[in-house]
Scaffold this motif. Structure first.
Motif, short mmCIF file in Angstrom:
data_model
loop_
_atom_site.label_atom_id
_atom_site.label_comp_id
_atom_site.label_asym_id
_atom_site.label_seq_id
_atom_site.Cartn_x
_atom_site.Cartn_y
_atom_site.Cartn_z
N UNK A 1 0.61 -1.23 -0.11
CA UNK A 1 0.32 -0.07 0.22
C UNK A 1 0.65 1.36 -0.37
N UNK A 2 1.88 1.50 -0.99
CA UNK A 2 2.91 2.49 -1.41
C UNK A 2 2.09 3.66 -1.82
N UNK A 3 0.92 4.27 -1.54
CA UNK A 3 -0.09 5.31 -1.99
C UNK A 3 0.52 6.50 -0.21
N UNK A 4 1.68 7.03 -0.16
CA UNK A 4 2.37 8.42 1.02
C UNK A 4 2.06 9.19 0.74
N UNK A 5 0.68 9.83 -0.56
CA UNK A 5 0.28 10.81 -0.40
C UNK A 5 -0.46 11.43 0.75
N UNK A 6 0.45 12.74 0.66
CA UNK A 6 -0.61 13.15 2.27
C UNK A 6 -1.59 14.59 1.44
N UNK A 7 -1.56 14.71 0.71
CA UNK A 7 -2.50 15.82 0.36
C UNK A 7 -3.55 14.74 -0.27
N UNK A 8 -4.78 15.84 -0.11
CA UNK A 8 -5.89 15.22 0.00
C UNK A 8 -6.65 15.40 -1.66
N UNK A 9 -7.87 14.83 -2.66
CA UNK A 9 -7.97 14.95 -3.84
C UNK A 9 -8.50 16.89 -4.05
N UNK A 10 -8.45 16.69 -5.14
CA UNK A 10 -8.39 18.72 -5.82
C UNK A 10 -9.08 19.39 -4.98
N UNK A 11 -10.46 19.61 -4.68
CA UNK A 11 -11.21 20.09 -4.15
C UNK A 11 -11.20 20.31 -2.36
N UNK A 12 -10.51 19.61 -2.27
CA UNK A 12 -9.34 19.52 -0.63
C UNK A 12 -8.39 19.92 -0.54
#
Length: 442
Positions: free
Chosen positions: A47-58
């Motif tokens: 589970x390698x998605x280490x994004x701490x940025x939410x999708x575009x609207x958020x």
């Protein structure tokens, strides 16, 4: 604010960057009957998605949490990296009505965060007419989706069963017999060993003879579930702070109050916190009590054995009553997990977000143990009373749950247990192995 009986979840809606808040409820359940962690190439670091940025609207909201950042806050990512993903476990979410768009919404959520497709089953076993007196059906849809997304984000390989009632749970006894029938269905069909419920009926509405009879039946059922069937129950503590609704018309009580089933001694009651962190930095996270966190002392249930070891000053507050909550987790919709439903990305909170968080952690614990751990409350309090407390829990010592609108003074978050955040929030990477070890030797 959209009011319904759904009181476990708050959803922060962002439409054209305008902020609205809503309120809804949640339920979940988890099971466990298998396997150790998988640290092979198909387990560790999958589970390698280490994004701490939410999708575009958020994305402009720095307090928005992704699955990875929430897992980091609570030490869950370390367990997942070791292969403890909820594999072989079943988590059951008990709700009214469910959501007709659940599968499609989960597909979008999973793709956005690199999660595996959810292992999901929806069961509606009650053949009775639909009853929705307050028109809350769509709100229950939000609640259902929120529950499932939080569970899946924290325990990505757990199976999730959504168990649906055609009757809305409101206040008083309305909807409780149907939910009780679903609880019996869980046991009769051995569906799973973790049940997290994000609904609640104010104890202020259960004082009459019908309410007392219903509570007695629930008490017998929940005791059997924990002691005979090895089920772990989680319940949101409510979103009204130190009081609750006084009647079915959503009039607020002007006295301190808790809600059922969080007040049951057979349930692990989950309160709420606000997560504070620097943008993109989960390591610097800290927490304070969320003002909406339901907490206080039961009108009906006596102090359980596991709370009798709390300090003398706490005993003066308890006065022989069951104290709520036991633990807590992120519940502030302004620091919530990104949540998707019907074409919109929102931020979700409420204690119906913190209850499924704990249900997911329980799935990891059951997987690590290789069997259902069952009734964890005595062990949680035993661990908290040891010199390991600060190692296993985030002790929340800021904030309170005063309900300003109802003019009901709440309780402050203090060192150790308090009637706002309970024992605190989990350091799951330390708490899970300690819980498994302690229950193995007890």
């Amino acid at each position: 604010m959209r009011l319904s009986k759904l009181r476990g979840a708050c959803i922060l809606l962002l439409l054209s960057f305008m902020l609205l808040s809503c309120e809804y409820p949640v339920s979940t359940t988890g099971t466990s009957n298998s396997g150790q962690g998988d640290t092979s190439a198909t387990g560790k670091n999958r589970f390698t998605n280490v994004s701490t940025t939410c999708p575009k609207p958020l994305e402009r909201i720095s307090s928005c949490l992704t699955p990875y950042s929430m897992r980091q806050v609570y030490g869950i990512q370390s367990l997942i990296d070791q292969g403890f993903t909820g594999k072989g476990q079943t988590i059951i979410d008990i709700v009214s009505f469910g959501s007709p768009t659940l599968k499609a919404d989960m597909d979008v959520f999973d793709k956005a965060f690199g999660l595996p497709p959810v292992n999901l089953k929806v069961i509606a076993p009650l053949n009775i007419p639909e009853k929705d007196p307050h028109g809350d059906k769509d709100g229950w849809g939000d609640e259902t989706t929120l529950d499932v997304q939080i569970i899946h984000a924290m325990a990505p390989e757990a199976k999730i069963v959504v168990l649906v009632s055609p009757v809305a749970e409101t206040e008083g006894t309305f909807g409780l017999p149907e939910f009780r029938a679903l609880e019996q269905y869980v046991m009769d069909h051995n569906l799973g060993s973790i049940v997290s419920q994000s609904w609640g009926a104010s104890e202020l509405t259960l004082k009459d003879s019908a309410g007392q009879q219903e509570l007695q039946q629930w008490d017998t059922l929940l005791q059997k579930g924990t002691t005979k069937m090895g089920i772990t129950y989680f319940n949101s503590s409510g979103d009204q702070g130190a009081t609750d609704y006084a009647d079915d018309n959503k009039k607020m009580g002007n006295v301190p109050a808790t809600s059922f089933a969080a007040s049951s001694p057979w349930v692990t009651a989950v309160g709420g916190t606000t997560v504070n962190r620097k943008a993109g930095n989960t390591a610097g996270a800290n927490e304070q009590a969320w003002s909406g966190s339901g907490g206080g002392f039961s009108l009906f249930f006596k102090i359980p054995d596991f709370q009798q070891g709390l300090s003398a000053s706490i005993q003066q507050q308890l006065q022989g009553r069951r104290g709520v909550p036991d633990v807590s987790g992120d519940a502030d919709p302004y620091s919530g997990l990104a949540f998707y439903r019907k074409g919109n990305w929102n931020m979700a909170g409420g204690t119906s977000a913190s209850a499924p968080l704990w249900a997911a952690i329980m799935a990891l614990a059951n997987q690590a143990a290789g069997h259902p751990l069952g009734f964890i409350n005595p062990t949680l309090y035993k661990l908290a009373a040891s010199d390991q407390y600060d190692h296993l829990f985030n002790d929340v010592i800021l904030g309170n749950n005063t309900n300003q609108g109802a003019r009901v003074r709440g309780y402050p978050a203090i060192k150790g247990w308090d009637p706002v955040t309970g024992l605190g929030t989990p350091k799951a990477d330390k708490l899970v192995p300690a819980l498994v070890k302690a229950m193995k030797t007890s």
